[in-house]
Design a protein around this motif. Structure first.
Motif: not given
Length: 110
Positions: A10-14, A18-30, A47-48, A91-93
């Motif tokens: 669950t990620v608030p609009a604001e 932030v969430l997308e940038k954090r995932f992008a910065s961890r690219a390759g970690s999995v 709708g969500t 970033a997620a609540s």
């Protein structure tokens, strides 16, 4: 038999960017984890406020090994803060993990 893990965030609009940038910065970690097969970060369109983090693994043991090792270490450290700034908050609540076994799978015909 492959297993699929979907982390529902669950990620608030604001906090979406932030969430997308954090995932992008961890690219390759999995991608180099034993038994890892696939990853997708799915952004909600309407709708969500829930993002889906889709991963597929060769088996449950591979997923558990990743959870107890690399993933746990990355989340324990938290997201990096800029120099001179306080540590960043998540970033997620909220988060829920869904688990599935792959019963059937297909792709495009060659």
């Amino acid at each position: 038999m492959s297993v699929v893990k979907i982390n529902v965030l669950t990620v608030p609009a604001e906090q979406r960017e932030v969430l997308e940038k954090r995932f992008a910065s961890r690219a390759g970690s999995v991608e180099n984890s034993d038994g890892f097969e696939w990853f997708e970060l799915l952004r909600p369109v309407e709708g969500t406020d829930q993002y889906l983090v889709y991963t597929r693994w060769a088996d449950e043991d591979s997923f558990k090994a990743w959870m107890e090792g690399p993933m746990q270490a990355a989340h324990r450290q938290g997201p990096p803060a800029a120099e001179g700034e306080a540590p960043q908050r998540p970033a997620a609540s909220g988060s829920t993990l869904w688990s599935f076994e792959v019963v059937q799978s297909t792709g495009p015909k060659a």
